[in-house]
Scaffold this active site. Structure first.
Site, PDB file in Angstrom:
ATOM      1  N   THR A 157       0.691  -1.146   0.071  1.00  0.00           N
ATOM      2  CA  THR A 157      -0.523  -0.364   0.060  1.00  0.00           C
ATOM      3  C   THR A 157       1.082   1.319   0.410  1.00  0.00           C
ATOM      4  O   THR A 157       1.885   1.229   0.621  1.00  0.00           O
ATOM      5  CB  THR A 157      -1.134   0.336   1.135  1.00  0.00           C
ATOM      6  OG1 THR A 157      -1.035   1.519   1.260  1.00  0.00           O
ATOM      7  CG2 THR A 157      -0.423  -0.544   2.294  1.00  0.00           C
ATOM      8  N   SER A 192      -0.416   3.602  10.526  1.00  0.00           N
ATOM      9  CA  SER A 192      -1.819   2.807  11.145  1.00  0.00           C
ATOM     10  C   SER A 192      -1.300   1.527  12.089  1.00  0.00           C
ATOM     11  O   SER A 192      -0.271   1.215  10.705  1.00  0.00           O
ATOM     12  CB  SER A 192      -3.136   2.562  10.858  1.00  0.00           C
ATOM     13  OG  SER A 192      -2.490   2.025   9.847  1.00  0.00           O
ATOM     14  N   TYR A 194      -2.378  -1.949  11.029  1.00  0.00           N
ATOM     15  CA  TYR A 194      -2.313  -1.853   9.627  1.00  0.00           C
ATOM     16  C   TYR A 194      -0.844  -1.591   8.438  1.00  0.00           C
ATOM     17  O   TYR A 194      -0.338  -2.827   7.975  1.00  0.00           O
ATOM     18  CB  TYR A 194      -3.636  -1.893   9.420  1.00  0.00           C
ATOM     19  CG  TYR A 194      -3.555  -1.921   7.335  1.00  0.00           C
ATOM     20  CD1 TYR A 194      -3.584  -3.344   6.827  1.00  0.00           C
ATOM     21  CD2 TYR A 194      -3.901  -0.961   6.244  1.00  0.00           C
ATOM     22  CE1 TYR A 194      -3.367  -3.500   5.511  1.00  0.00           C
ATOM     23  CE2 TYR A 194      -3.822  -0.820   5.236  1.00  0.00           C
ATOM     24  CZ  TYR A 194      -3.494  -2.420   4.506  1.00  0.00           C
ATOM     25  OH  TYR A 194      -3.466  -2.359   3.112  1.00  0.00           O
ATOM     26  N   HIS A 195      -0.792  -0.376   8.474  1.00  0.00           N
ATOM     27  CA  HIS A 195       0.165   0.396   7.508  1.00  0.00           C
ATOM     28  C   HIS A 195       1.133  -0.874   7.848  1.00  0.00           C
ATOM     29  O   HIS A 195       2.205  -0.759   7.153  1.00  0.00           O
ATOM     30  CB  HIS A 195       0.169   1.487   7.346  1.00  0.00           C
ATOM     31  CG  HIS A 195      -1.456   2.099   6.649  1.00  0.00           C
ATOM     32  ND1 HIS A 195      -2.917   2.369   6.830  1.00  0.00           N
ATOM     33  CD2 HIS A 195      -2.225   1.648   4.665  1.00  0.00           C
ATOM     34  CE1 HIS A 195      -3.456   3.115   6.206  1.00  0.00           C
ATOM     35  NE2 HIS A 195      -3.113   2.750   5.569  1.00  0.00           N
ATOM     36  N   LYS A 198       2.555  -3.782   6.685  1.00  0.00           N
ATOM     37  CA  LYS A 198       2.540  -3.920   5.412  1.00  0.00           C
ATOM     38  C   LYS A 198       3.421  -3.555   4.849  1.00  0.00           C
ATOM     39  O   LYS A 198       4.634  -4.231   4.141  1.00  0.00           O
ATOM     40  CB  LYS A 198       1.822  -3.192   4.714  1.00  0.00           C
ATOM     41  CG  LYS A 198       0.156  -3.003   4.197  1.00  0.00           C
ATOM     42  CD  LYS A 198      -0.528  -4.823   4.209  1.00  0.00           C
ATOM     43  CE  LYS A 198      -0.310  -4.908   2.435  1.00  0.00           C
ATOM     44  NZ  LYS A 198      -0.819  -5.788   2.251  1.00  0.00           N
TER      45      LYS A 198
HETATM   46  N1  LIG Z   1      -9.130  -2.334  -0.797  1.00  0.00           N
HETATM   47  C1  LIG Z   1      -7.848  -1.391  -1.358  1.00  0.00           C
HETATM   48  O1  LIG Z   1      -7.905  -0.110  -2.175  1.00  0.00           O
HETATM   49  C2  LIG Z   1      -6.243  -1.584  -1.684  1.00  0.00           C
HETATM   50  C3  LIG Z   1      -5.217  -0.774  -1.822  1.00  0.00           C
HETATM   51  C4  LIG Z   1      -4.266  -1.174  -1.362  1.00  0.00           C
HETATM   52  C5  LIG Z   1      -3.431  -2.222  -0.855  1.00  0.00           C
HETATM   53  N2  LIG Z   1      -4.237  -3.132  -0.159  1.00  0.00           N
HETATM   54  C6  LIG Z   1      -4.803  -4.666  -0.401  1.00  0.00           C
HETATM   55  O2  LIG Z   1      -5.049  -5.887  -1.058  1.00  0.00           O
HETATM   56  C7  LIG Z   1      -5.536  -6.248  -0.311  1.00  0.00           C
HETATM   57  C8  LIG Z   1      -6.608  -7.006   0.048  1.00  0.00           C
HETATM   58  O3  LIG Z   1      -7.306  -6.096   0.473  1.00  0.00           O
HETATM   59  P1  LIG Z   1      -9.170  -6.137   0.236  1.00  0.00           P
HETATM   60  O4  LIG Z   1      -9.978  -4.230  -0.087  1.00  0.00           O
HETATM   61  O5  LIG Z   1      -9.526  -6.491  -0.982  1.00  0.00           O
HETATM   62  O6  LIG Z   1      -9.672  -6.495   1.821  1.00  0.00           O
HETATM   63  P2  LIG Z   1     -10.347  -7.591   1.693  1.00  0.00           P
HETATM   64  O7  LIG Z   1     -10.653  -7.828   3.398  1.00  0.00           O
HETATM   65  O8  LIG Z   1     -11.861  -7.324   1.595  1.00  0.00           O
HETATM   66  O9  LIG Z   1     -10.097  -8.724   1.789  1.00  0.00           O
HETATM   67  C9  LIG Z   1      -8.703 -10.066   2.090  1.00  0.00           C
HETATM   68  C10 LIG Z   1      -9.320 -11.161   2.639  1.00  0.00           C
HETATM   69  O10 LIG Z   1      -8.417 -11.835   2.685  1.00  0.00           O
HETATM   70  C11 LIG Z   1      -9.199 -13.352   3.740  1.00  0.00           C
HETATM   71  N3  LIG Z   1      -7.928 -13.471   5.009  1.00  0.00           N
HETATM   72  C12 LIG Z   1      -7.357 -12.484   5.877  1.00  0.00           C
HETATM   73  N4  LIG Z   1      -6.674 -13.346   6.751  1.00  0.00           N
HETATM   74  C13 LIG Z   1      -7.064 -14.199   6.116  1.00  0.00           C
HETATM   75  C14 LIG Z   1      -6.429 -15.564   6.851  1.00  0.00           C
HETATM   76  N5  LIG Z   1      -5.182 -15.962   7.460  1.00  0.00           N
HETATM   77  N6  LIG Z   1      -6.425 -16.347   6.387  1.00  0.00           N
HETATM   78  C15 LIG Z   1      -7.093 -16.958   5.092  1.00  0.00           C
HETATM   79  N7  LIG Z   1      -7.410 -15.538   4.784  1.00  0.00           N
HETATM   80  C16 LIG Z   1      -7.896 -14.636   5.477  1.00  0.00           C
HETATM   81  C17 LIG Z   1     -10.084 -11.870   4.965  1.00  0.00           C
HETATM   82  O11 LIG Z   1     -11.050 -13.045   5.046  1.00  0.00           O
HETATM   83  C18 LIG Z   1     -10.761 -11.084   3.223  1.00  0.00           C
HETATM   84  O12 LIG Z   1     -11.112 -11.668   3.180  1.00  0.00           O
HETATM   85  C19 LIG Z   1      -4.597  -5.993   1.448  1.00  0.00           C
HETATM   86  O13 LIG Z   1      -3.757  -7.164   1.849  1.00  0.00           O
HETATM   87  C20 LIG Z   1      -4.512  -4.355   1.241  1.00  0.00           C
HETATM   88  O14 LIG Z   1      -3.390  -4.160   2.322  1.00  0.00           O
HETATM   89  C21 LIG Z   1      -5.787  -2.930  -1.181  1.00  0.00           C
END
Ligand SMILES: NC(=O)c1ccc[n+]([C@@H]2O[C@H](COP(=O)([O-])OP(=O)(O)OC[C@H]3O[C@@H](n4cnc5c(N)ncnc54)[C@H](O)[C@@H]3O)[C@@H](O)[C@H]2O)c1
Length: 239
Positions: A157, A192, A194-195, A198
């Site tokens: 991110t 945060s 979370y970040h 990452k």
């Molecule tokens: N959505 C955005 O705008 C965005 C931007 C930058 C980075 N990201 C990164 O992309 C990734 C996905 O983001 P998202 O928005 O789809 O999030 P999300 O929460 O919708 O999806 C993540 C999925 O991973 C699953 N998960 C988490 N821990 C797990 C585990 N231990 N075992 C199995 N499954 C597990 C969750 O249940 C969820 O369905 C994340 O790593 C996030 O940091 C997202």
């Protein structure tokens, strides 16, 4: 080509799964519903009902004839992660239960990605840190032990960089210090927990690249907006 998507039930995971499946790739998704369960626990329900991952895969199969294999399980468990690469996996839903083989590419989305959740209280901070780092570490070691040629696509991110007072160089920064030069990952300072996880993920992956020559692409992604993809239209067409 064989693609494994960790976090396949998520906002990005399921559209990615349909995208590759629609183009003829063999796709496997893994999720433990951490996101859905966290929302239920905090009483912040979904904007609209979303079928379970198994239901989604069945609907996708009905609409397109294509198979997305589903594994429901927690990737913080090393045995589960390793089984995805050594062939000992049991699918929770598949048309054909045979192991599709070592993935050519693994897309790592399986994290707790909410910044507010990660600093809400100690309990959620601990879930975020342990979940995110364990999943990433398990992935690095599974690839190291069984699948050195597999390409990891890790979605990082922009928030890893924070808001420094100099231009952000994506990736690397050359520094001259006391007459000597070096190249380093651009300094990161998250706002945060979370970040912060990452950042630590990136460092775990970078360690794997330096030590074991792992193949990693770490995308410093900004927020993704919208849910409209070509495949969403197919998925939404219920008879
Ligand atoms: N959505 C955005 O705008 C965005 C931007 C930058 C980075 N990201 C990164 O992309 C990734 C996905 O983001 P998202 O928005 O789809 O999030 P999300 O929460 O919708 O999806 C993540 C999925 O991973 C699953 N998960 C988490 N821990 C797990 C585990 N231990 N075992 C199995 N499954 C597990 C969750 O249940 C969820 O369905 C994340 O790593 C996030 O940091 C997202």
């Amino acid at each position: 080509m064989n693609i494994l998507i960790l976090g396949g039930d998520g906002y990005l995971g399921w559209p990615t799964a349909m995208y590759f499946s629609n183009r003829g790739y063999d796709v496997t998704v893994v999720d433990n519903y951490l996101r859905r369960n966290a929302c239920t626990e905090l009483d912040t329900g979904m904007l609209y009902p979303v079928p379970t991952l198994i239901e989604r895969a069945k609907i996708w199969h009905e609409k397109t004839g294509r198979e997305i294999k589903v594994v429901i399980g927690d990737l913080t468990a090393p045995e589960l992660m390793r089984s995805l690469f050594n062939g000992h996996i049991t699918y929770n839903w598949a048309v054909n239960n045979r192991f599709t083989g070592i993935p050519d590419t693994v897309i790592h989305y399986a994290e707790q990605p909410s910044a507010p959740y990660s600093i809400y209280n100690y309990h959620y901070a601990d879930i975020t840190v342990t979940n995110n780092l364990r999943v990433t570490n398990n992935l690095v070691w599974a690839i190291r032990d069984y699948a050195r040629d597999t390409h990891i696509i890790k979605v990082g991110t922009m928030g890893e960089y924070g808001t420094p007072n100099i231009d952000i160089e994506e990736g690397w920064l050359e520094i001259e210090h006391k007459g000597r030069k070096g190249k380093f990952i651009f300094p990161r300072q998250a706002s945060s927990l979370y970040h912060t996880t990452k950042i630590m993920d990136t460092d775990l992956m970078w360690f794997g690249v330096r030590m074991w020559d792992l193949r990693v692409t770490d995308l410093m992604q900004g927020p993704v907006y919208g849910i409209e993809t070509e495949e969403m239209q197919i998925d939404a067409r219920r008879s």
